[in-house]
Structures are given as structure tokens and as C-alpha cells.
Design an enzyme around this catalytic site. Sequence first.
Site, PDB file in Angstrom:
ATOM      1  N   HIS A  81       0.835  -1.221   0.000  1.00 12.90           N
ATOM      2  CA  HIS A  81       0.000   0.000   0.000  1.00 12.90           C
ATOM      3  C   HIS A  81       0.863   1.263   0.000  1.00 12.90           C
ATOM      4  O   HIS A  81       0.330   2.361   0.153  1.00 12.90           O
ATOM      5  CB  HIS A  81      -0.935   0.014   1.214  1.00 12.90           C
ATOM      6  CG  HIS A  81      -0.207   0.081   2.530  1.00 12.90           C
ATOM      7  ND1 HIS A  81      -0.544  -0.711   3.588  1.00 12.90           N
ATOM      8  CD2 HIS A  81       0.834   0.817   2.950  1.00 12.90           C
ATOM      9  CE1 HIS A  81       0.266  -0.445   4.612  1.00 12.90           C
ATOM     10  NE2 HIS A  81       1.121   0.481   4.230  1.00 12.90           N
ATOM     11  N   SER A  82       2.162   1.130  -0.192  1.00 17.56           N
ATOM     12  CA  SER A  82       3.096   2.241   0.025  1.00 17.56           C
ATOM     13  C   SER A  82       2.763   3.492  -0.794  1.00 17.56           C
ATOM     14  O   SER A  82       2.708   3.455  -2.026  1.00 17.56           O
ATOM     15  CB  SER A  82       4.515   1.780  -0.319  1.00 17.56           C
ATOM     16  OG  SER A  82       5.398   2.883  -0.334  1.00 17.56           O
ATOM     17  N   ASN A  83       2.571   4.594  -0.065  1.00 14.91           N
ATOM     18  CA  ASN A  83       2.375   5.890  -0.737  1.00 14.91           C
ATOM     19  C   ASN A  83       3.699   6.363  -1.320  1.00 14.91           C
ATOM     20  O   ASN A  83       3.739   7.010  -2.363  1.00 14.91           O
ATOM     21  CB  ASN A  83       1.881   6.927   0.262  1.00 14.91           C
ATOM     22  CG  ASN A  83       0.626   6.475   0.962  1.00 14.91           C
ATOM     23  OD1 ASN A  83      -0.365   6.173   0.323  1.00 14.91           O
ATOM     24  ND2 ASN A  83       0.667   6.395   2.286  1.00 14.91           N
ATOM     25  N   ALA A  85       6.064   4.463  -2.562  1.00 16.57           N
ATOM     26  CA  ALA A  85       6.337   3.746  -3.822  1.00 16.57           C
ATOM     27  C   ALA A  85       5.557   4.393  -4.971  1.00 16.57           C
ATOM     28  O   ALA A  85       6.098   4.622  -6.060  1.00 16.57           O
ATOM     29  CB  ALA A  85       5.962   2.274  -3.669  1.00 16.57           C
TER      30      ALA A  85
END
Length: 339
Positions: A81-83, A85
Site C-alpha cells: 500500500h506504500s504511498n 512507492a
Amino acid sequence: MDINKLKGRLAEYPQVELMWGRTPIVHAANISRELGIDLFIKRDDLTGLALGGNKTRKLEFLLGEARSKNCDTVITAGAVHSNHALQTAAAAQKLGMKPVLVLRGVAENKGNYFLDRLLGADIRVFDVEAGGELKNYMEEIQGEYIAGGKRPYLIPVGGSSPTGVLGYIKAVIEIMEQCKEMNLAFDYLVSATSSGGTQAGILLGCKAIAPGAKPLCIGVGDPREELLADVRLLVEETSSRLGLEGGVPTGGEIEEATIGGYGFGGYGTIVKEVVDLIRSVARKEGLYLDPVYTGKAFLGLMDLAKREIIPPGSRVLFLHTGGLGGLFQYEDMIGEMLP
Ligand SMILES: Cc1ncc(COP(=O)(O)O)c(C=O)c1O
């Protein structure tokens, strides 16, 4: 330290332009009334790149450095879910570099992972628990790209390197300039903290040019000791690079600014208390928070104000660091918690 001197120091580092411009500071009138404080929100969810968020500021320096080293590929890591990334993939594409995302967890075709795919990133997903485990995979993939004749630039989880930290020192300059124009002065600056880069930048920036504003950085579930160790190292490395003689936060100041107790069992947990708070803030201010970072941090802010650790009448700036893709990544779980 003089604000122009600090600006001059930052200007010596290579940067690229990814922000639309300055992000607004807005008054949260209904929640201010409820809490008995004067609450403003710095809308870094509106940085302009992809879905917005704090990583845009770090990436202005990180990709500036990548470009100055003639890199053509950017590799970074994070949770599915990395913002960070997503922001990295968007910035890299915009600047003509190939984004490579090394992600942890189980991929489902939604939320930020879905947006990463739309951006055409090379995405590799590994079903491992700890973020640290991704480092080896990143290095392996870096080797693969080098063997293919590419020049990759590696960005650590969350963009939290001394280069990335510069982005939040610059953000404090922006806040102080806005304060001057708006005739405002803040007693507290509240933010979510996880990989520590945003916090390190805020601590260094406030110590240098905003000594009246006390930073309160609210952990979102990572072990506090690990977070403290990361922040101490980032503060030390960044300040010695910038030559901030004397203007460096002490160990005690770092401890005081690092607030635990609002992680709800660990990083990435989706819990009803936070979902209820997201609903309530949306209804009172027309503002969305996310379930992983800003929701937990805002809940911490409200609790500190209710317990008068943030005293009544204080003027508080909450840094909205973005992360709205998290609402869609976890929409099923969140949906089940709605009345
Ligand atoms: C929305 C959001 N807020 C806050 C943070 C925490 O920032 P940092 O990793 O610099 O501590 C992150 C990090 O990923 C984030 O995505």
C-alpha cells in the site's frame, strides 16, 4: 539561524521540481471549537504529484541527486500500500526514469498497488513480514538492472535518507514564510512519523528557524525504540552534511517529540477507532484522512488536546502527509467497520 542562510544551504543540493507550488494552510474551525484549541492543517496531501503526500518533497531532492548522477532507473521499496512507492513511480516516470518497486505483502489489484500498475512500474512483490527483509531483494534487483546496462538509483523505504530529509527542512521554511504572511505563530507542529525522514526534517527545521513551535511526531505503529534510533541517525547525518553548527536537536528533544501509544497494535493495522475518527473528521471538515498514517496521528492529536497535554488555547498545525490511496487499498475492511 537566519531563514535565508538556511535557504542558501539547501539551494546547494540538486533538486527537481515536482510540487505544484506551496501547499495551503487551512483553518479547521469545527474541530478547533470542539477541542478548545486553534487548529490549522498544512495540506501536504495536495502537493500535486499523483495522489499527493509528503514523499513529493523528499523526492524533489532524491531525484535531483539521481539526475545529477545520470541515473536512468529508480529502485525503491515499501509495503504493497506504500504511498512512497506510488509517489516515486510517478516522479520517476515524469522525469524519464524507469521506476522499479520492491513491495512487501500480498498484491491485490486495488488502491496504490493498482495505481502503481497504471504508472507502468516494474513491480516485484515478496510475501515477507518485515521491511528490512526487502533490502536484499532490492540489491539483487539492482544487480539485475546494472547487468542490463542501466544506472539505478536506490531510495530506502519511505525515502528516509539524509537527502530525503532536506525536503522537510525546506517544508519548515515554507511554513514559516506562510506564517509570516498570515500573521500566525504555532505552538505545536503535529505529524505522523514512520520511517523518520519527515520527523528528522521537521525537528531540524524547527530547531533552526522556528524555535517557538514544538514538534509532536506521532508514531503509527513501528516500535518506538527503532523509530528513535532511525530519527537520531538521520538528524545527525543530515545536520553534519548541512553544517548546522549548534542548531541540532538534542537527544532529549528528539525523545520528547516522538509520541508513542497511537499505533493500535502495529504498523498497517486497520482499526475501528481510527475508521470512526476518519468518518468524524470527514463530516466536520470535509477532509479525508488515511487509515495507516494521518488517521492514527490525528487521533493522537485529539487525544493529547483532550488530556490537555496540548493545553487549551494552543495554536496547532497538523501536517496532513497524504496517503489517501490507503482508503481504497483497505476499502473492504473499512467498509465492514461502517455502521
Ligand atoms: C501518508 C504518509 N504519512 C506519513 C508518513 C510517514 O513519513 P516518514 O516515513 O517520513 O516518517 C508516510 C510514510 O510513508 C506516509 O505515506
